[in-house]
Design a protein around this motif. Structure first.
Motif, PDB file in Angstrom:
ATOM      1  N   ALA A 514       0.467  -1.384  -0.280  1.00 45.18           N
ATOM      2  CA  ALA A 514       0.231   0.153  -0.180  1.00 45.18           C
ATOM      3  C   ALA A 514       0.745   1.256   0.133  1.00 45.18           C
ATOM      4  O   ALA A 514       0.778   1.890  -0.817  1.00 45.18           O
ATOM      5  CB  ALA A 514      -1.343  -0.021   1.617  1.00 45.18           C
ATOM      6  N   SER A 515       2.084   1.336   1.127  1.00 45.34           N
ATOM      7  CA  SER A 515       2.918   2.548   0.441  1.00 45.34           C
ATOM      8  C   SER A 515       3.554   2.033  -0.467  1.00 45.34           C
ATOM      9  O   SER A 515       3.768   3.499  -1.037  1.00 45.34           O
ATOM     10  CB  SER A 515       3.816   2.133   1.776  1.00 45.34           C
ATOM     11  N   MET A 525       0.886   9.477   1.615  1.00 44.74           N
ATOM     12  CA  MET A 525       0.788   7.826   2.289  1.00 44.74           C
ATOM     13  C   MET A 525      -0.163   7.180   1.844  1.00 44.74           C
ATOM     14  O   MET A 525      -1.387   7.901   1.074  1.00 44.74           O
ATOM     15  CB  MET A 525       0.215   8.352   3.962  1.00 44.74           C
ATOM     16  N   PRO A 526      -0.599   5.957   1.656  1.00 46.35           N
ATOM     17  CA  PRO A 526      -2.001   5.349   1.906  1.00 46.35           C
ATOM     18  C   PRO A 526      -3.074   5.373   2.449  1.00 46.35           C
ATOM     19  O   PRO A 526      -2.770   6.442   3.394  1.00 46.35           O
ATOM     20  CB  PRO A 526      -1.945   3.987   1.971  1.00 46.35           C
ATOM     21  N   PHE A 531      -5.382   1.446   2.940  1.00 44.54           N
ATOM     22  CA  PHE A 531      -5.660   0.827   4.754  1.00 44.54           C
ATOM     23  C   PHE A 531      -6.478  -0.566   4.459  1.00 44.54           C
ATOM     24  O   PHE A 531      -6.056  -1.541   4.753  1.00 44.54           O
ATOM     25  CB  PHE A 531      -6.005   2.249   5.283  1.00 44.54           C
ATOM     26  N   ARG A 532      -7.804  -0.289   4.376  1.00 36.38           N
ATOM     27  CA  ARG A 532      -8.836  -1.497   4.035  1.00 36.38           C
ATOM     28  C   ARG A 532      -8.421  -2.565   3.893  1.00 36.38           C
ATOM     29  O   ARG A 532      -8.735  -3.494   4.026  1.00 36.38           O
ATOM     30  CB  ARG A 532     -10.334  -0.832   4.063  1.00 36.38           C
ATOM     31  N   LEU A 533      -7.735  -2.214   2.759  1.00 34.60           N
ATOM     32  CA  LEU A 533      -7.545  -3.742   1.077  1.00 34.60           C
ATOM     33  C   LEU A 533      -6.110  -3.925   2.501  1.00 34.60           C
ATOM     34  O   LEU A 533      -6.242  -4.906   1.699  1.00 34.60           O
ATOM     35  CB  LEU A 533      -7.707  -3.478   0.235  1.00 34.60           C
ATOM     36  N   ALA A 534      -5.633  -3.334   2.898  1.00 33.38           N
ATOM     37  CA  ALA A 534      -4.063  -3.670   3.324  1.00 33.38           C
ATOM     38  C   ALA A 534      -4.896  -4.269   4.677  1.00 33.38           C
ATOM     39  O   ALA A 534      -4.371  -6.097   4.320  1.00 33.38           O
ATOM     40  CB  ALA A 534      -3.337  -2.771   3.874  1.00 33.38           C
ATOM     41  N   GLU A 535      -5.960  -4.436   5.129  1.00 33.94           N
ATOM     42  CA  GLU A 535      -6.900  -4.682   6.583  1.00 33.94           C
ATOM     43  C   GLU A 535      -6.705  -5.923   6.584  1.00 33.94           C
ATOM     44  O   GLU A 535      -6.363  -7.620   6.628  1.00 33.94           O
ATOM     45  CB  GLU A 535      -6.563  -3.971   7.574  1.00 33.94           C
ATOM     46  N   SER A 536      -7.140  -6.559   5.039  1.00 28.27           N
ATOM     47  CA  SER A 536      -8.053  -7.750   4.591  1.00 28.27           C
ATOM     48  C   SER A 536      -7.124  -8.585   3.844  1.00 28.27           C
ATOM     49  O   SER A 536      -7.615  -9.562   4.089  1.00 28.27           O
ATOM     50  CB  SER A 536      -8.993  -7.244   3.617  1.00 28.27           C
ATOM     51  N   GLY A 537      -6.090  -7.868   3.393  1.00 26.34           N
ATOM     52  CA  GLY A 537      -5.236  -9.188   2.530  1.00 26.34           C
ATOM     53  C   GLY A 537      -5.601  -9.303   2.006  1.00 26.34           C
ATOM     54  O   GLY A 537      -4.918  -9.989   0.411  1.00 26.34           O
ATOM     55  N   GLN A 538      -6.532  -7.923   0.592  1.00 27.74           N
ATOM     56  CA  GLN A 538      -6.808  -8.317  -0.854  1.00 27.74           C
ATOM     57  C   GLN A 538      -6.118  -6.936  -1.624  1.00 27.74           C
ATOM     58  O   GLN A 538      -6.528  -7.813  -2.683  1.00 27.74           O
ATOM     59  CB  GLN A 538      -8.492  -7.745  -0.579  1.00 27.74           C
ATOM     60  N   LEU A 539      -5.478  -6.083  -1.126  1.00 31.88           N
ATOM     61  CA  LEU A 539      -4.561  -5.044  -1.635  1.00 31.88           C
ATOM     62  C   LEU A 539      -3.752  -6.147  -3.263  1.00 31.88           C
ATOM     63  O   LEU A 539      -3.373  -5.398  -4.084  1.00 31.88           O
ATOM     64  CB  LEU A 539      -3.636  -4.380  -1.382  1.00 31.88           C
ATOM     65  N   SER A 540      -3.141  -7.084  -2.492  1.00 32.26           N
ATOM     66  CA  SER A 540      -2.162  -7.760  -3.503  1.00 32.26           C
ATOM     67  C   SER A 540      -2.619  -8.649  -4.640  1.00 32.26           C
ATOM     68  O   SER A 540      -1.946  -9.493  -5.334  1.00 32.26           O
ATOM     69  CB  SER A 540      -1.465  -9.246  -2.932  1.00 32.26           C
TER      70      SER A 540
END
Length: 849
Positions: A514-515, A525-526, A531-540
């Motif tokens: 995300a960063s 910054m994100p 941040f929401r997608l990173a926390e859920s593990g979906q961003l990648s």
């Protein structure tokens, strides 16, 4: 960045904070280091270079004889060794200067010499990149000052007024590979740390406030009918070009000002403090016989040229209120409302206009006795030789701007306390100010500041620091300020941290991804979505990541990419390195120089936003212009300072990057054009192919000596007669000579101007040449067509630049396959920049540490 009036006194434990930060920096800098990349063996060394040295060099620099203590038979091709690299540099310089081989020795062909010197230069370049790189890994780097400013803006919801941004306080960042985002150029030394500490204190003072605002919002209005009743300023009504009606003032020429009458209550100034202010004008227009619209311009007095124009707009035939909200400060002084000058009319003689200017100046200085004397003189001269122009005496022909009143309201506040204060003290003013609240404040704030989940120990350290402030007698808000300062100076905030416990590459987690993505496309910054997608593990997930790229490019914060990548790729900060000679280039002024830079950045922005082909940088039938630059290009009908897309006339030589005036001005010294400099620019920017460094004492093309009238081309040809210069110039000069139709400030010319060339009988411009690939051209237009045939070379160069910017590291040999893939992806998608961005973000290199 001036601290506001309500700034608290400095914390007594600031020295302790600095010590803690320094300790943390030492810990960060001691993270496991990565070894430099191994130099890939080159078959050409054993097959080509060593045989060359054996034939031409070993007799004087071999096992039996070492003239000048130089031995080459044991010299290896490991350019990572400083001793070897130093020897190779000496060999290259001697060859370039024609000193090796010496007279009487076998002489190699020019092509053989060129092959060897180019091989040495390429190896030196690769060794430099290897020393900067870390085996394809992205190493720890701090934010540059633009990223720091943007991050603080988004983290604390702050708006910086002109001159108050951290970018105005922090020193310029180092650069490598053409960008200020490469790790090795972004070191953090104690002097810079002091600056970060100073900036953090100012930010904390701005973000957290005490009590009500220092100045309440007030509204100050000047009714135009008051002018005729105020003898201090009624001279305006006697000024040609201005008529005073019962309740309005009519402008045909000239302007009406705020006259220093509009003062903030209880002060002597209209502007009591830096802030945002609303300027409002009630006005309407009366068209003249030409039928053209009436254009109103509102300006303010300010030392900075870019802060003088407040508003420029076409007014309606019916009364309407026009307003603009802009930053103002006590340096602004008065502002004025004027009608944009009409061509073809002059209401008074030159002398009469000068008297009017003296009247206004005296009025501003409150020298009313002088005002009345000048008014009497004006009336007297209007009866003799200073009468109005008979052609313009019938004012019914003229366009008129009718002004009813002008108003200034401010300082304006989005809210109070500001959002920065409210987001930190999120429970409101009635919250219990205890240790538990401190812990909650930083439990909420720290993950955003560090851009990742935080540990209990990290929260505890900040809370403990705040408690020590309370124990020292500081207020609760001052204690939180101290905690905020420590966070803004922490390496965990200043650095884009991607920790690694081994020397092997690893996949980024979603927080790190995300960063990396946000600092690539936003230089910040994100946001909450990332941040929401990173926390859920979906961003990648590929489809999620691709959708985020589209969303982020559509966001206004992508201006960070335009100003970061676009401006640095196109080198716009170098356009005004030299001030044009005012005697030779009278057309040039500061606003034109700013417009030259603005055109290039606006063009990049337009290509990106409209998802158009990057090949438009070679040639286009449009460009981005404002009024000042359009006038310089000879294009009518463009009004205002804002840039707009303009279709170029069919016979225009403009269109594409190389037809823009700023590029031409960069390739000059303010007096004459510099084709070599321009040629280097073309190779570096369009093809990422910088030429080899010149030999020592190579010198430049000299200006004409007294009595000579040689053109730059003629002097450059003389320069090329030097054997050590000929080889390199053959691959540079053709690119620069093709641009000779553009003079030192980018104006199109068909004959020589500037320098010693004045008058009508000056030599014609010869913009012909031959590219290194043997293709010839006779004109600038043909030259652009030939460059466009090298689109694949362009795609590879742009891919290298983009990948460097995105990863914050130099390109390495192992990136070659990826560069080919990115270039092919561009080619398959009409060479669109967005396609390249998607390719970079989807690459394995972007996802690994």
């Amino acid at each position: 960045m001036n601290p506001p009036r309500y700034s608290p006194r400095r914390s007594p434990v600031s020295t302790l904070i600095a010590m803690l930060i320094l300790t943390a920096l030492v810990l960060v800098e001691s993270l496991p280091a990565q070894s430099p990349a191994d130099v890939i063996p080159k078959h050409s060394f054993s097959q080509t270079i060593r045989p060359f040295l054996k034939t031409y060099c070993y007799d004087c620099h071999g096992s039996e004889t070492q003239e000048a203590d130089l031995r080459l038979d044991t010299l290896d091709d490991d350019f990572s060794k400083s001793t070897s690299a130093g020897t190779w540099i000496e060999v290259m310089d001697k060859m370039n200067l024609g000193e090796m081989p010496p007279d009487g020795s076998p002489v190699p062909t020019t092509n053989d010499l060129s092959s060897v010197t180019h091989w040495i230069a390429a190896e030196l370049r690769q060794a430099e990149r290897s020393s900067l790189g870390k085996e394809g890994r992205v190493i720890l780097r701090r934010m540059n000052r633009a990223e720091y400013t943007n991050t603080v803006r988004d983290l604390l919801h702050l708006k910086f007024l002109p001159g108050e941004s951290p970018e105005n306080v922090l020193p310029p960042d180092g650069t490598a590979e053409g960008f200020d985002k490469v790790s090795v150029a972004l070191m953090l030394d104690p002097s810079l740390l002091d600056k970060y500490f100073e900036v953090a204190q100012r930010i904390a003072d701005k973000a957290i406030v005490d009590g009500p605002p220092p100045f309440a919002t007030e509204k100050m209005r000047l009714e135009m009918e008051d002018i005729a009743d105020n003898r201090a300023i009624d001279y305006l009504c006697a000024t040609p070009g201005i008529e005073c009606e019962e309740k309005a003032i009519v402008l045909m020429q000239g302007s009406t000002r705020s006259f220093g009458v509009m003062k903030y209550p209880g002060t002597r100034n209209e502007i009591p403090v830096n802030g945002m202010y609303r300027i409002r004008v009630r006005a309407w227009g009366q068209r003249g016989t030409d039928g053209d619209p009436v254009i109103m311009r509102v300006r303010q007095g300010h030392p900075s040229a870019d802060q003088q124009l407040l508003l420029e707009t076409e007014v309606t035939d019916e009364p309407k209120i026009y307003e603009v909200i802009i930053p103002r400060d006590p340096k602004c002084g008065e502002y004025n409302v004027s009608i944009v000058n009409q061509t073809g009319f002059q209401l008074t003689s030159r002398v009469g206009n000068e008297i009017r200017r003296q009247q206004e100046k005296a009025g501003t200085a409150k020298d009313y006795e002088k005002v009345m004397r000048l008014q009497s003189r004006q009336q007297l001269e209007n009866l003799t030789w200073g009468k109005p122009n008979p052609e313009a005496a019938n004012t019914s022909k003229l366009r008129k701007l009718v002004v009813d009143w002008i108003e200034c309201e401010g300082p304006l506040y989005d809210q109070w306390p500001p959002k920065s204060h409210e987001s930190l003290f999120y429970r409101g003013e009635d919250a219990t100010e205890d240790e538990a609240y401190l812990r909650d404040i930083f439990t909420q704030f720290l993950p955003q500041a560090f851009r990742r989940p935080v540990t209990e120990d990290e929260i505890k350290k900040v809370v403990t620091l705040c408690l020590s402030e309370l124990a020292a007698g500081e207020s609760y808000q001052d204690a939180v300020r101290t905690g905020l300062i420590s966070i803004l100076c922490s390496p965990k905030f200043l650095y884009i941290v991607e920790p690694s416990s081994s020397d092997h590459r690893r996949e980024l987690n979603d927080w790190e991804l995300a960063s990396r993505l946000s600092y690539f496309l936003w230089s910040s910054m994100p946001d909450d979505e990332l941040f929401r997608l990173a926390e859920s593990g979906q961003l990648s997930q590929p489809e999620v990541l691709s959708a985020q790229v589209d969303r982020m490019l559509a966001d206004d914060k992508s201006q960070g990419f335009v100003q970061g990548f676009g401006a640095q790729w196109l080198k716009t900060d170098e356009f005004r390195n030299f001030m044009p000679d005012a005697n030779l280039y009278k057309e040039y002024d500061e606003s034109l120089g700013e417009a030259m830079v603005g055109e290039v950045i606006a063009f990049f922005n337009e290509v990106l936003r409209q998802d158009e082909s990057a090949l438009l940088f070679f040639d286009a039938d449009w460009t981005m212009l404002n009024e000042r630059l359009a006038k310089f290009y000879g294009i009518d009908g463009i009004n205002g300072d804002h840039f707009q897309r303009v279709t170029l006339p069919k016979d225009s030589p403009r269109g594409g990057l190389l037809g823009m005036a700023g590029v031409a001005m960069r390739g000059s010294d303010g007096n004459r054009t510099k084709p070599v400099n321009r040629g280097v620019y073309v190779r570096e920017v369009l093809f990422n192919d910088p030429p080899n460094p010149p030999p020592p004492n190579a010198g430049e093309v000299e200006p004409n000596i007294q009595g000579e009238k040689l053109t730059v081309r003629q002097r450059l040809i003389q320069h090329q007669q030097i054997p050590s210069c000929a080889t390199c110039h053959r691959t540079i000069d053709c690119y620069g000579m093709a641009l000779e139709n553009f003079n030192a400030i980018g104006a199109w010319r068909t004959h020589q101007d500037g320098e010693d060339f004045r008058g009508r009988n000056t030599p014609p411009i010869d913009a012909s040449g031959m590219l290194p690939n043997g293709q010839t051209f006779e004109s600038f237009a043909e030259f652009k067509s030939l460059l466009l045939n090298q689109k694949d070379r362009f795609a590879h160069g742009l891919a290298e630049k983009m990948l460097t910017y995105a990863l914050g590291r130099p390109i390495e040999p192992t990136d070659r396959v990826l560069i080919d893939q990115l270039a092919h992806q561009m080619q398959s998608n009409d060479y669109k920049i967005t396609s390249l961005i998607h390719g970079v973000v989807a690459s394995h290199a972007f996802h690994t540490k």
